[in-house]
Design a protein around this motif. Sequence first.
Motif: not given
Lengths: 387, 137
Positions: A198, A203-205, A208-209, A252, A297
């Motif tokens: 993370y 990192h990317s969307d 991240d998920a 990531s 987050d």
Amino acid sequence: MWFFNSPQIVFGEGALSYLAQIHGTRAYIITDAQMVAFGFVELVQQQLAEANIATRVFAAVEPEPCLETVQRGAQLLREFAPDWIVGLGGGSAMDAAKAMWALYERPDLPPDGISPLEYLGLGSKARLITIATTSGTGAEVTWGIVLSDTHEKRKLGLGSRESLATIAIVDPQFVMKMPPRLTADTGLDALTHAIEGYSATWHSDFSDAMCLQATRLIFEYLPQAYYDGNAAAAREKMHNAAAMAGLGFINSMCALAHALGHAFGGAFHVPHGRCVSLFLPYTMEFAANAGHYRYADLARFIGMDACDVEDATHKFIAAVRALETQLDSNTNAASLGIARADYDAALELMMDHAENDTQIVASPRQPERAELRKLFEYAYVGKPVDF
Amino acid sequence: MEKLKFGSAEWLQALHDQLNASEAYADAAKSWEGDFYFVVEPDGALTQPLYLYMDLWHGKSRAASIVADPNSMTPAFVMSGKYAKWKQVVTAKLDPIQALMTGQLKLKGNMVMIMKNVKAAQEIIKACTRIETEFEL
């Protein structure tokens, strides 16, 4: 431009039976002696027999697979000429299988040259199946390969996106009887993947998920799996979480805790999950001290309250330490029984290897060499990072 | 500070100087052995390829020059990419390792050496970003 790579993941109770549906003629199972003793190899062979696939077994993968083992295994593959290679076990066996596959297809390739920077052309002779029997490395869904260079006393972070499995089996039957120590070590490895994945600069969307959900599942279910070996639901959730964390980080990258952990593990042969999770809070503090607050987050996602991102970050770091303590894991190197003199004697080599570990490149904060030394020293005595 | 034109002899000399002054690069690349062509492929205003040679050895740059004839040397490594991609890397808008992993830059050479010295590659790019650079439109 970036990627999100994933094998076909077959998960849940009965996932192993999917092997009865695949097409092929010959499969080589790469594993270790424990999997044979547990009867896991036989389970795999039974399913492959249903698909009329002949099998052979290489059960000599050691806990830290070395370059020579991979070369020996690749030679055996060339003799048998399989069209499927099956990595069965923890990360060691699955990573060894990936490397053997690469060398089987590319005999010209040195194992320590398996690189994501060049096209290897894998897949013309065989495809890979991975079957995870621990909930930790996520190696069943990653293209990373960790091998030991015994001459340099160094763990090498290798891999190619082509070394990704075609099929990853995440079947909870294999983890129902994991002993507590292994449960904790591998679970904390998964947590380190999720957190570092993370926070990594790549990192990317999509990644991240995976990392967010993996973190939530691990905080919720790892203590239960550790304390109650019969908690089937918790075991299954952890098995899924480890795979999700693996998907997150491999898309990531990891970060500084893995770089330090690889170097430390190469020198002192402490189990991988213990290594990387030991360094995790220190490297998180190091990043936070430079204003990297992505950890906030994760804190919010697992339900923590905080007044701002800095507060959330430090509360999350404290939660990681608390979890490690709850799982009776080591939070500093001294508690592993390593003499200070031995640690100091290995320090320069560990710094050299950490500095050039492939996992350092996406770390949110890059340490200077003097800072790297301090990180190792602080982690030995258990001092919070103040620089 | 005066801006130097990317890929010029002056710019390459500045990179050579940056590397030799960098303690971080010296540490990260102390076991590196291998010379390089950095090839800037034609793109946009650049109509001819540029060949930048550097002899990198144990944490130091021993030599750096613009090469007119690429056949005049046979370096151990060749790193190549279009001008626009090099610009993105040199201005820190594109991670160099990600660029290599996605084929936006290409690298040929001994992958064993590369996989054991990844930080050195990062330090080279960091050195590039410290040079005040002017780019063609």
